[in-house]
Every structure is written in structure tokens, then in C-alpha cells.
Write an enzyme that holds these catalytic residues in place. Sequence first.
Site, short mmCIF file in Angstrom:
data_model
loop_
_atom_site.label_atom_id
_atom_site.label_comp_id
_atom_site.label_asym_id
_atom_site.label_seq_id
_atom_site.Cartn_x
_atom_site.Cartn_y
_atom_site.Cartn_z
N PRO A 179 54.18 62.41 10.03
CG PRO A 179 52.87 61.28 8.48
CD PRO A 179 53.53 61.12 9.82
CG ASN A 180 52.64 66.24 5.90
OD1 ASN A 180 53.62 66.49 5.21
ND2 ASN A 180 51.71 65.38 5.50
NE ARG A 212 49.31 73.98 3.74
CZ ARG A 212 49.66 72.83 3.18
NH1 ARG A 212 50.84 72.70 2.62
NH2 ARG A 212 48.83 71.80 3.17
CE1 TYR A 246 45.85 68.83 12.50
CE2 TYR A 246 46.35 70.08 10.51
CZ TYR A 246 45.87 68.94 11.12
OH TYR A 246 45.42 67.89 10.37
CG ASN A 279 50.24 63.77 16.44
OD1 ASN A 279 49.68 63.03 15.62
ND2 ASN A 279 49.94 65.04 16.57
CB ALA A 315 48.47 61.00 7.63
CD GLU A 323 46.07 57.34 18.92
OE1 GLU A 323 45.65 56.34 19.56
OE2 GLU A 323 45.61 57.68 17.82
CG HIS A 364 45.52 62.41 17.26
ND1 HIS A 364 46.33 62.15 16.18
CD2 HIS A 364 45.17 61.20 17.77
CE1 HIS A 364 46.44 60.85 16.04
NE2 HIS A 364 45.76 60.24 16.99
NE ARG A 374 40.56 67.51 11.17
CZ ARG A 374 41.83 67.48 10.79
NH1 ARG A 374 42.77 67.08 11.64
NH2 ARG A 374 42.17 67.88 9.58
O1 CA2 Z 1 45.39 66.33 15.02
C1 CA2 Z 1 46.48 65.76 14.87
O2 CA2 Z 1 47.43 65.93 15.62
C2 CA2 Z 1 46.67 64.84 13.66
O3 CA2 Z 1 47.47 63.75 14.06
C3 CA2 Z 1 47.39 65.67 12.61
C4 CA2 Z 1 47.55 64.96 11.27
C5 CA2 Z 1 46.23 64.36 10.79
O4 CA2 Z 1 46.46 63.58 9.62
C6 CA2 Z 1 45.57 63.50 11.85
O5 CA2 Z 1 44.34 63.05 11.36
C7 CA2 Z 1 45.35 64.30 13.13
C8 CA2 Z 1 48.07 65.92 10.19
C9 CA2 Z 1 49.33 66.63 10.51
C10 CA2 Z 1 49.63 67.58 9.39
O6 CA2 Z 1 49.89 68.85 9.94
C11 CA2 Z 1 49.94 69.91 9.11
C12 CA2 Z 1 50.26 71.10 9.71
C13 CA2 Z 1 50.34 72.24 8.98
C14 CA2 Z 1 50.11 72.19 7.62
C15 CA2 Z 1 49.79 71.00 7.02
C16 CA2 Z 1 49.71 69.84 7.76
#
Ligand code: CA2
Length: 150
Positions: A10-11, A18, A23, A73, A76, A97, A99, A106
Site C-alpha cells: 500500500p501507498n 511525498r 523514501y 515490500n 504498512a 522482504e 524495505h 524509525r
Molecule cells: O521503507 C519501506 O519500504 C516501507 O515498507 C514503506 C512503507 C512503510 O509503512 C514501512 O514501514 C516501510 C510506506 C510506504 C508508503 O510510501 C509512501 C510514499 C510516498 C508518499 C507516501 C507514502
Amino acid sequence: MKKILVINGPNLNMLGMREPEIYGSLTLADIQNKILELANQINVKVEFFQSNSEGKIIDKICAAGDFDGIIINAAAYTHTSIGIRDALAAVSVEAIEVHLSNIYRRESFRHHSYISGVCIGQIAGLGVDGYLFALRKLAELPKEKNEKCK
Ligand code: CA2
């Protein structure tokens, strides 16, 4: 030719728009292009799947029996989903896996992964290189090791 499935949760479709300080500035399409470039170099076939829906990710994993490896990946859902863990445990395909960010630097709720125990390894904090290393690793595993015991 080996076939690797790359799943993003997701996302991650919003990458590049953002939070670049966490990221990076690459979009999901940029990341997938880099994976594809490496896949072509090392003669591996890749398929990409992104979903914001837990159920769709579970269905994709359960139908992944024909692949030689999974890079996931779960975003969340990493920290919440016993369903994704159970699907990875059930399918006879090894998974890594990944990330983008270092989840251990974090918030504490990101420190626990439900899926790491059913993957052969986890790479966190290395950005897109994590996906590339995972691809190399799955590509070089002996064929029989890409399948879990049935
Ligand atoms: O670091 C990673 O790859 C995560 O899997 C990314 C997830 C986070 O919940 C994990 O804890 C770590 C979040 C992905 C959301 O990505 C966004 C990118 C741009 C704007 C908003 C969210």
C-alpha cells in the site's frame, strides 16, 4: 529462464510524490525500470504487482506457485498482516522482504515484521538497491532451493 514476482504494497504507488527524505525521489515506475534493466542483464523474467489491498496481495501470493522467487515490500502490511505472512508460508516459493527505508531507525511500530520469519532474508534501508540485491540473490539460488519443501 527464472521468473521472479515483485510485489509492492500500500501507498508505494505514491513514491516520488511525498516524503522523499525517507523514501528517496524515485517513483515506483523508476524503481521497476531499474529492476527490469537488471533482470534483462542477468536473463531473468520479472512481473510487477502493486496493490493497496491486503486481500489482493494475499491472492497474488497464493497464485504465485509458478514463480521461482518473490520480492516483497509489503509496506504498512509488514507490521500488521498475519494474512500475508500465512500466504507466504503456504506458497512453495522462496521470498525476500525489502524495505526502502531502515524500519529499525524509525518509529517502534515499524520495528516488527510479521513476514520476516517466512522469508529467506530481509533488506531494509538501502533504497532501490535492496530490490536489486534481492533479485540477484533469488536469480542465483539453485533451482531446488527456490522451492520450499512441499
Ligand atoms: O521503507 C519501506 O519500504 C516501507 O515498507 C514503506 C512503507 C512503510 O509503512 C514501512 O514501514 C516501510 C510506506 C510506504 C508508503 O510510501 C509512501 C510514499 C510516498 C508518499 C507516501 C507514502
